[in-house]
Motif scaffolding. Structure first.
Motif, PDB file in Angstrom:
ATOM      1  N   TRP A 165      -4.138   3.670  -2.126  1.00  0.00           N
ATOM      2  CA  TRP A 165      -5.562   3.345  -2.010  1.00  0.00           C
ATOM      3  C   TRP A 165      -6.223   4.258  -0.985  1.00  0.00           C
ATOM      4  O   TRP A 165      -5.648   4.528   0.065  1.00  0.00           O
ATOM      5  CB  TRP A 165      -5.720   1.892  -1.571  1.00  0.00           C
ATOM      6  CG  TRP A 165      -5.006   0.957  -2.494  1.00  0.00           C
ATOM      7  CD1 TRP A 165      -3.702   0.540  -2.406  1.00  0.00           C
ATOM      8  CD2 TRP A 165      -5.524   0.364  -3.674  1.00  0.00           C
ATOM      9  NE1 TRP A 165      -3.386  -0.277  -3.457  1.00  0.00           N
ATOM     10  CE2 TRP A 165      -4.487  -0.404  -4.252  1.00  0.00           C
ATOM     11  CE3 TRP A 165      -6.762   0.404  -4.304  1.00  0.00           C
ATOM     12  CZ2 TRP A 165      -4.658  -1.129  -5.419  1.00  0.00           C
ATOM     13  CZ3 TRP A 165      -6.928  -0.319  -5.463  1.00  0.00           C
ATOM     14  CH2 TRP A 165      -5.890  -1.076  -6.018  1.00  0.00           C
ATOM     15  N   ALA A 166      -7.427   4.733  -1.288  1.00  0.00           N
ATOM     16  CA  ALA A 166      -8.194   5.522  -0.317  1.00  0.00           C
ATOM     17  C   ALA A 166      -8.362   4.686   0.940  1.00  0.00           C
ATOM     18  O   ALA A 166      -8.682   3.497   0.867  1.00  0.00           O
ATOM     19  CB  ALA A 166      -9.551   5.905  -0.900  1.00  0.00           C
ATOM     20  N   ASP A 167      -8.130   5.290   2.098  1.00  0.00           N
ATOM     21  CA  ASP A 167      -8.165   4.514   3.339  1.00  0.00           C
ATOM     22  C   ASP A 167      -9.483   4.626   4.103  1.00  0.00           C
ATOM     23  O   ASP A 167      -9.588   4.175   5.229  1.00  0.00           O
ATOM     24  CB  ASP A 167      -6.989   4.889   4.236  1.00  0.00           C
ATOM     25  CG  ASP A 167      -6.972   6.368   4.579  1.00  0.00           C
ATOM     26  OD1 ASP A 167      -7.869   7.105   4.126  1.00  0.00           O
ATOM     27  OD2 ASP A 167      -6.048   6.789   5.298  1.00  0.00           O
ATOM     28  N   THR A 168     -10.475   5.234   3.466  1.00  0.00           N
ATOM     29  CA  THR A 168     -11.810   5.294   4.066  1.00  0.00           C
ATOM     30  C   THR A 168     -12.815   4.754   3.047  1.00  0.00           C
ATOM     31  O   THR A 168     -12.583   4.828   1.839  1.00  0.00           O
ATOM     32  CB  THR A 168     -12.200   6.736   4.445  1.00  0.00           C
ATOM     33  OG1 THR A 168     -12.140   7.550   3.272  1.00  0.00           O
ATOM     34  CG2 THR A 168     -11.261   7.298   5.509  1.00  0.00           C
ATOM     35  N   LEU A 220     -11.142  -0.241  -0.627  1.00  0.00           N
ATOM     36  CA  LEU A 220     -10.272  -1.130  -1.395  1.00  0.00           C
ATOM     37  C   LEU A 220      -8.890  -1.343  -0.784  1.00  0.00           C
ATOM     38  O   LEU A 220      -8.201  -2.275  -1.166  1.00  0.00           O
ATOM     39  CB  LEU A 220     -10.103  -0.595  -2.820  1.00  0.00           C
ATOM     40  CG  LEU A 220     -11.355  -0.627  -3.689  1.00  0.00           C
ATOM     41  CD1 LEU A 220     -11.047  -0.051  -5.063  1.00  0.00           C
ATOM     42  CD2 LEU A 220     -11.888  -2.038  -3.808  1.00  0.00           C
ATOM     43  N   ALA A 221      -8.485  -0.503   0.149  1.00  0.00           N
ATOM     44  CA  ALA A 221      -7.150  -0.656   0.726  1.00  0.00           C
ATOM     45  C   ALA A 221      -6.967  -2.045   1.325  1.00  0.00           C
ATOM     46  O   ALA A 221      -5.943  -2.688   1.120  1.00  0.00           O
ATOM     47  CB  ALA A 221      -6.894   0.424   1.773  1.00  0.00           C
ATOM     48  N   SER A 222      -7.953  -2.542   2.050  1.00  0.00           N
ATOM     49  CA  SER A 222      -7.808  -3.854   2.684  1.00  0.00           C
ATOM     50  C   SER A 222      -8.273  -5.006   1.801  1.00  0.00           C
ATOM     51  O   SER A 222      -7.742  -6.101   1.884  1.00  0.00           O
ATOM     52  CB  SER A 222      -8.566  -3.891   4.015  1.00  0.00           C
ATOM     53  OG  SER A 222      -9.953  -3.724   3.785  1.00  0.00           O
ATOM     54  N   THR A 223      -9.274  -4.774   0.932  1.00  0.00           N
ATOM     55  CA  THR A 223      -9.784  -5.873   0.120  1.00  0.00           C
ATOM     56  C   THR A 223      -8.951  -6.129  -1.128  1.00  0.00           C
ATOM     57  O   THR A 223      -9.003  -7.211  -1.689  1.00  0.00           O
ATOM     58  CB  THR A 223     -11.243  -5.618  -0.323  1.00  0.00           C
ATOM     59  OG1 THR A 223     -11.312  -4.381  -1.008  1.00  0.00           O
ATOM     60  CG2 THR A 223     -12.174  -5.634   0.861  1.00  0.00           C
ATOM     61  N   LEU A 224      -8.174  -5.135  -1.570  1.00  0.00           N
ATOM     62  CA  LEU A 224      -7.355  -5.329  -2.760  1.00  0.00           C
ATOM     63  C   LEU A 224      -5.926  -4.844  -2.552  1.00  0.00           C
ATOM     64  O   LEU A 224      -4.983  -5.590  -2.758  1.00  0.00           O
ATOM     65  CB  LEU A 224      -7.977  -4.618  -3.963  1.00  0.00           C
ATOM     66  CG  LEU A 224      -7.206  -4.755  -5.271  1.00  0.00           C
ATOM     67  CD1 LEU A 224      -7.118  -6.215  -5.700  1.00  0.00           C
ATOM     68  CD2 LEU A 224      -7.844  -3.930  -6.357  1.00  0.00           C
TER      69      LEU A 224
END
Length: 153
Positions: free
Chosen positions: A7-10, A122-126
């Motif tokens: 997942w993109a981290d930004t 999306l890294a943290s939300t999904l």
């Protein structure tokens, strides 16, 4: 079989729109390395995502409240040596929404009730919310909207 999604981290600045029966959001949200149904490994980058409610797909006869589809294009370095003409891959994530709970964090982050400009991370939300290891199915298929091209793995 391999399915490794990063997942993109930004946050990604983008715009959501309603296209027929789905919310569409363009962006390079993920990179994907996956084997196709023949066991060949390819690399992909996402181009957009779609949100369908209810889900388009069923698993063992069950439908889901929401289906989150991430569309990918094969990376150029894999195209030259690909053994397949299929250059796209879709990752679908299905889930049910508990109507007695507060809004699902992913749906809240995507502002599904307020289409337009948004920043998505999306890294943290999904990504961090998915089980590990991820259970998945793979098959050759087609787009689920016209012209229904059969270019997807």
């Amino acid at each position: 079989m391999v399915m490794d999604i990063t997942w993109a981290d930004t946050p990604i600045s983008t715009t959501s729109t309603m296209d027929g029966n789905a919310i569409t959001i363009p962006g390079a949200f993920t990179t994907l390395f996956a084997t196709d149904v023949n066991g060949d490994l390819y690399g992909y980058t996402s181009t957009h995502l779609q949100i369908h409610a209810p889900s388009e797909h069923h698993i063992e006869g069950d439908s889901f409240d929401v289906e989150f589809q991430i569309y990918h294009e094969m990376n150029p370095e894999f195209v030259a040596k690909a053994k397949t003409s299929r250059r796209k891959a879709v990752v679908s994530i299905m889930f049910n929404v508990d109507s007695s709970a507060s809004a699902h964090p992913l749906l809240e982050a995507l502002q599904v009730d307020n289409l337009g400009a948004l920043d998505i991370e999306l890294a943290s939300t999904l990504g961090s919310k998915l089980p590990s290891p991820v259970a998945y199915y793979t098959y050759e298929g087609s787009e689920t909207y016209p012209p229904c091209e059969e270019t997807y793995n």
